[in-house]
Design a protein around this motif. Sequence first.
Motif, PDB file in Angstrom:
ATOM      1  N   VAL A  10      18.701  20.910  13.740  1.00  0.00           N
ATOM      2  CA  VAL A  10      18.308  19.541  14.058  1.00  0.00           C
ATOM      3  C   VAL A  10      19.494  18.896  14.765  1.00  0.00           C
ATOM      4  O   VAL A  10      20.625  18.958  14.274  1.00  0.00           O
ATOM      5  CB  VAL A  10      17.936  18.744  12.792  1.00  0.00           C
ATOM      6  CG1 VAL A  10      17.645  17.295  13.136  1.00  0.00           C
ATOM      7  CG2 VAL A  10      16.744  19.388  12.102  1.00  0.00           C
ATOM      8  N   PHE A  11      19.238  18.316  15.932  1.00  0.00           N
ATOM      9  CA  PHE A  11      20.283  17.670  16.717  1.00  0.00           C
ATOM     10  C   PHE A  11      20.046  16.171  16.718  1.00  0.00           C
ATOM     11  O   PHE A  11      18.918  15.715  16.928  1.00  0.00           O
ATOM     12  CB  PHE A  11      20.267  18.172  18.162  1.00  0.00           C
ATOM     13  CG  PHE A  11      20.598  19.625  18.310  1.00  0.00           C
ATOM     14  CD1 PHE A  11      21.908  20.027  18.486  1.00  0.00           C
ATOM     15  CD2 PHE A  11      19.601  20.587  18.265  1.00  0.00           C
ATOM     16  CE1 PHE A  11      22.219  21.374  18.627  1.00  0.00           C
ATOM     17  CE2 PHE A  11      19.900  21.926  18.409  1.00  0.00           C
ATOM     18  CZ  PHE A  11      21.216  22.330  18.586  1.00  0.00           C
ATOM     19  N   ILE A  12      21.096  15.414  16.486  1.00  0.00           N
ATOM     20  CA  ILE A  12      21.024  13.959  16.610  1.00  0.00           C
ATOM     21  C   ILE A  12      21.630  13.603  17.960  1.00  0.00           C
ATOM     22  O   ILE A  12      22.798  13.883  18.216  1.00  0.00           O
ATOM     23  CB  ILE A  12      21.789  13.260  15.477  1.00  0.00           C
ATOM     24  CG1 ILE A  12      21.175  13.629  14.131  1.00  0.00           C
ATOM     25  CG2 ILE A  12      21.778  11.750  15.692  1.00  0.00           C
ATOM     26  CD1 ILE A  12      21.922  13.074  12.943  1.00  0.00           C
ATOM     27  N   VAL A  13      20.804  13.030  18.831  1.00  0.00           N
ATOM     28  CA  VAL A  13      21.264  12.614  20.148  1.00  0.00           C
ATOM     29  C   VAL A  13      21.792  11.195  19.999  1.00  0.00           C
ATOM     30  O   VAL A  13      21.029  10.248  19.823  1.00  0.00           O
ATOM     31  CB  VAL A  13      20.130  12.692  21.183  1.00  0.00           C
ATOM     32  CG1 VAL A  13      20.625  12.235  22.542  1.00  0.00           C
ATOM     33  CG2 VAL A  13      19.573  14.105  21.256  1.00  0.00           C
ATOM     34  N   CYS A  14      23.102  11.065  20.015  1.00  0.00           N
ATOM     35  CA  CYS A  14      23.748   9.778  19.783  1.00  0.00           C
ATOM     36  C   CYS A  14      23.678   8.911  21.034  1.00  0.00           C
ATOM     37  O   CYS A  14      23.572   9.408  22.140  1.00  0.00           O
ATOM     38  CB  CYS A  14      25.199   9.979  19.368  1.00  0.00           C
ATOM     39  SG  CYS A  14      25.372  10.964  17.868  1.00  0.00           S
ATOM     40  N   GLY A  15      23.750   7.625  20.827  1.00  0.00           N
ATOM     41  CA  GLY A  15      23.642   6.677  21.933  1.00  0.00           C
ATOM     42  C   GLY A  15      22.256   6.059  21.946  1.00  0.00           C
ATOM     43  O   GLY A  15      21.401   6.392  21.132  1.00  0.00           O
ATOM     44  N   LYS A  16      22.043   5.162  22.864  1.00  0.00           N
ATOM     45  CA  LYS A  16      20.753   4.475  22.957  1.00  0.00           C
ATOM     46  C   LYS A  16      19.857   5.187  23.956  1.00  0.00           C
ATOM     47  O   LYS A  16      20.223   5.396  25.103  1.00  0.00           O
ATOM     48  CB  LYS A  16      20.963   3.033  23.383  1.00  0.00           C
ATOM     49  CG  LYS A  16      21.722   2.224  22.364  1.00  0.00           C
ATOM     50  CD  LYS A  16      21.944   0.815  22.847  1.00  0.00           C
ATOM     51  CE  LYS A  16      22.784   0.059  21.835  1.00  0.00           C
ATOM     52  NZ  LYS A  16      23.109  -1.278  22.295  1.00  0.00           N
ATOM     53  N   THR A  17      18.672   5.546  23.509  1.00  0.00           N
ATOM     54  CA  THR A  17      17.679   6.190  24.356  1.00  0.00           C
ATOM     55  C   THR A  17      16.518   5.219  24.542  1.00  0.00           C
ATOM     56  O   THR A  17      16.102   4.558  23.593  1.00  0.00           O
ATOM     57  CB  THR A  17      17.159   7.487  23.702  1.00  0.00           C
ATOM     58  OG1 THR A  17      18.266   8.356  23.459  1.00  0.00           O
ATOM     59  CG2 THR A  17      16.161   8.190  24.580  1.00  0.00           C
ATOM     60  N   ASP A  18      15.995   5.160  25.754  1.00  0.00           N
ATOM     61  CA  ASP A  18      14.827   4.323  26.037  1.00  0.00           C
ATOM     62  C   ASP A  18      13.634   4.890  25.261  1.00  0.00           C
ATOM     63  O   ASP A  18      13.199   6.016  25.504  1.00  0.00           O
ATOM     64  CB  ASP A  18      14.553   4.337  27.539  1.00  0.00           C
ATOM     65  CG  ASP A  18      13.362   3.488  27.941  1.00  0.00           C
ATOM     66  OD1 ASP A  18      12.726   2.858  27.068  1.00  0.00           O
ATOM     67  OD2 ASP A  18      13.062   3.461  29.149  1.00  0.00           O
ATOM     68  N   MET A  19      13.105   4.128  24.332  1.00  0.00           N
ATOM     69  CA  MET A  19      12.008   4.594  23.484  1.00  0.00           C
ATOM     70  C   MET A  19      10.671   4.660  24.223  1.00  0.00           C
ATOM     71  O   MET A  19       9.681   5.125  23.667  1.00  0.00           O
ATOM     72  CB  MET A  19      11.872   3.702  22.247  1.00  0.00           C
ATOM     73  CG  MET A  19      13.000   3.858  21.239  1.00  0.00           C
ATOM     74  SD  MET A  19      12.938   5.430  20.335  1.00  0.00           S
ATOM     75  CE  MET A  19      14.243   6.352  21.092  1.00  0.00           C
ATOM     76  N   HIS A  20      10.640   4.248  25.495  1.00  0.00           N
ATOM     77  CA  HIS A  20       9.430   4.404  26.304  1.00  0.00           C
ATOM     78  C   HIS A  20       9.299   5.815  26.870  1.00  0.00           C
ATOM     79  O   HIS A  20       8.255   6.189  27.379  1.00  0.00           O
ATOM     80  CB  HIS A  20       9.435   3.397  27.466  1.00  0.00           C
ATOM     81  CG  HIS A  20       9.320   1.982  27.019  1.00  0.00           C
ATOM     82  ND1 HIS A  20      10.426   1.158  26.936  1.00  0.00           N
ATOM     83  CD2 HIS A  20       8.265   1.247  26.622  1.00  0.00           C
ATOM     84  CE1 HIS A  20      10.031  -0.026  26.519  1.00  0.00           C
ATOM     85  NE2 HIS A  20       8.734  -0.001  26.309  1.00  0.00           N
ATOM     86  N   ARG A  21      10.372   6.591  26.776  1.00  0.00           N
ATOM     87  CA  ARG A  21      10.366   7.943  27.331  1.00  0.00           C
ATOM     88  C   ARG A  21       9.412   8.854  26.560  1.00  0.00           C
ATOM     89  O   ARG A  21       9.251   8.728  25.358  1.00  0.00           O
ATOM     90  CB  ARG A  21      11.768   8.538  27.315  1.00  0.00           C
ATOM     91  CG  ARG A  21      12.710   7.851  28.282  1.00  0.00           C
ATOM     92  CD  ARG A  21      14.064   8.523  28.255  1.00  0.00           C
ATOM     93  NE  ARG A  21      14.972   7.895  29.172  1.00  0.00           N
ATOM     94  CZ  ARG A  21      15.227   8.364  30.396  1.00  0.00           C
ATOM     95  NH1 ARG A  21      14.628   9.444  30.816  1.00  0.00           N
ATOM     96  NH2 ARG A  21      16.078   7.730  31.178  1.00  0.00           N
ATOM     97  N   GLY A  22       8.837   9.801  27.301  1.00  0.00           N
ATOM     98  CA  GLY A  22       7.904  10.758  26.720  1.00  0.00           C
ATOM     99  C   GLY A  22       8.520  12.139  26.580  1.00  0.00           C
ATOM    100  O   GLY A  22       9.735  12.324  26.699  1.00  0.00           O
TER     101      GLY A  22
END
Length: 94
Positions: A10-22
């Motif tokens: 399981v990888f945690i992608v740190c930082g802010k990701t646009d939650m609209h992405r698919g």
Amino acid sequence: MINLAELGRVFIVCGKTDMHRGIDSLAYIVKKSFHLDPFSGCFLFCGSRKDRFKALYWDGQGFWLLYKRLENGSTLGQTMKTKCESCPMSKSCA
């Protein structure tokens, strides 16, 4: 159905990701930004609000895109940097 025992890494992608992405956009981030194979584990993405995250997971037949909103509290209490960290399922990543 997702078998949690078969998630693997399981990888945690740190930082802010646009939650609209698919699915395609998140898989692209995993491959191009972190040089990881999106078919190789479960990737957790956090948005600007720390009580919501998305998970991208390949089960061998197709991708799962899961969205979770916590009602009480937040996922992470610390400031996140932009990187991707592996988290074994047997221990906490916090």
